[in-house]
Write a protein that holds these residues in place. Structure first.
Motif, PDB file in Angstrom:
ATOM      1  N   GLN A  54       0.833  -1.210   0.000  1.00 55.69           N
ATOM      2  CA  GLN A  54       0.000   0.000   0.000  1.00 55.69           C
ATOM      3  C   GLN A  54       0.865   1.257   0.000  1.00 55.69           C
ATOM      4  O   GLN A  54       0.607   2.197  -0.744  1.00 55.69           O
ATOM      5  CB  GLN A  54      -0.927   0.028   1.226  1.00 55.69           C
ATOM      6  N   LEU A  55       1.885   1.268   0.829  1.00 53.28           N
ATOM      7  CA  LEU A  55       2.771   2.425   0.912  1.00 53.28           C
ATOM      8  C   LEU A  55       3.539   2.650  -0.383  1.00 53.28           C
ATOM      9  O   LEU A  55       3.711   3.792  -0.815  1.00 53.28           O
ATOM     10  CB  LEU A  55       3.760   2.260   2.075  1.00 53.28           C
ATOM     11  N   LEU A  56       3.994   1.583  -0.991  1.00 48.80           N
ATOM     12  CA  LEU A  56       4.728   1.712  -2.247  1.00 48.80           C
ATOM     13  C   LEU A  56       3.864   2.361  -3.322  1.00 48.80           C
ATOM     14  O   LEU A  56       4.341   3.202  -4.088  1.00 48.80           O
ATOM     15  CB  LEU A  56       5.216   0.340  -2.726  1.00 48.80           C
ATOM     16  N   ILE A  57       2.594   1.992  -3.353  1.00 49.16           N
ATOM     17  CA  ILE A  57       1.668   2.572  -4.329  1.00 49.16           C
ATOM     18  C   ILE A  57       1.320   4.010  -3.957  1.00 49.16           C
ATOM     19  O   ILE A  57       1.416   4.916  -4.783  1.00 49.16           O
ATOM     20  CB  ILE A  57       0.395   1.714  -4.442  1.00 49.16           C
ATOM     21  N   ALA A  58       0.949   4.217  -2.694  1.00 46.18           N
ATOM     22  CA  ALA A  58       0.508   5.544  -2.246  1.00 46.18           C
ATOM     23  C   ALA A  58       1.610   6.593  -2.381  1.00 46.18           C
ATOM     24  O   ALA A  58       1.347   7.733  -2.764  1.00 46.18           O
ATOM     25  CB  ALA A  58       0.026   5.475  -0.797  1.00 46.18           C
ATOM     26  N   LYS A  59       2.826   6.211  -2.092  1.00 46.04           N
ATOM     27  CA  LYS A  59       3.948   7.152  -2.134  1.00 46.04           C
ATOM     28  C   LYS A  59       4.663   7.158  -3.486  1.00 46.04           C
ATOM     29  O   LYS A  59       5.645   7.863  -3.659  1.00 46.04           O
ATOM     30  CB  LYS A  59       4.968   6.825  -1.032  1.00 46.04           C
ATOM     31  N   GLU A  60       4.167   6.345  -4.418  1.00 41.86           N
ATOM     32  CA  GLU A  60       4.736   6.244  -5.762  1.00 41.86           C
ATOM     33  C   GLU A  60       6.241   5.940  -5.721  1.00 41.86           C
ATOM     34  O   GLU A  60       7.054   6.572  -6.390  1.00 41.86           O
ATOM     35  CB  GLU A  60       4.449   7.507  -6.569  1.00 41.86           C
ATOM     36  N   ILE A  61       6.594   4.966  -4.916  1.00 42.48           N
ATOM     37  CA  ILE A  61       7.989   4.554  -4.731  1.00 42.48           C
ATOM     38  C   ILE A  61       8.455   3.802  -5.974  1.00 42.48           C
ATOM     39  O   ILE A  61       7.760   2.922  -6.474  1.00 42.48           O
ATOM     40  CB  ILE A  61       8.124   3.647  -3.484  1.00 42.48           C
ATOM     41  N   ASP A  62       9.634   4.156  -6.486  1.00 38.78           N
ATOM     42  CA  ASP A  62      10.134   3.461  -7.671  1.00 38.78           C
ATOM     43  C   ASP A  62      11.424   2.678  -7.416  1.00 38.78           C
ATOM     44  O   ASP A  62      11.986   2.093  -8.338  1.00 38.78           O
ATOM     45  CB  ASP A  62      10.299   4.415  -8.845  1.00 38.78           C
ATOM     46  N   LEU A  63      11.876   2.648  -6.158  1.00 43.42           N
ATOM     47  CA  LEU A  63      13.043   1.850  -5.800  1.00 43.42           C
ATOM     48  C   LEU A  63      13.045   1.612  -4.290  1.00 43.42           C
ATOM     49  O   LEU A  63      12.794   2.537  -3.515  1.00 43.42           O
ATOM     50  CB  LEU A  63      14.344   2.576  -6.181  1.00 43.42           C
TER      51      LEU A  63
END
Length: 96
Positions: free
Chosen positions: A6-15
């Motif tokens: 969820q956090l990876l998607i919400a924060k738009e993490i790319d690495l």
């Protein structure tokens, strides 16, 4: 793992950057093997690329910085991991 996704998607993490605790001679000990196992499990669970980065001496550097900043010993214990993570990230950014 669900919360991380969820956090990876919400924060738009790319690495995802993971510290790799290598021995001073560059070899891999039991701690590094545990981290590599974790990274392998994580890699199968997420689609974001994962990068391992040498974290040797980051905790030592963090302690020195906190001591110079006159952070009390009991507070240093709370802050050393955060500071070491910041040092790791800066080291990675300096290296790219």
């Amino acid at each position: 793992m669900a919360r991380l996704k969820q956090l990876l998607i919400a924060k738009e993490i790319d690495l995802v950057l993971i510290g790799l605790p290598r021995n001073m001679d560059g070899s891999y000990g039991p701690a590094a093997q545990k981290v590599e196992t974790f990274a392998g499990v994580l890699k199968m669970a997420i689609t974001v690329p994962i990068k391992m980065w040498d974290e040797r001496l980051t905790s030592s550097q963090a302690n020195k910085i906190l001591i110079q900043a006159k952070v009390r010993r009991d507070k240093r214990k709370e802050k050393v991991d955060q500071m070491a993570a910041a040092i790791l990230l800066q080291s990675y950014l300096d290296g790219i």
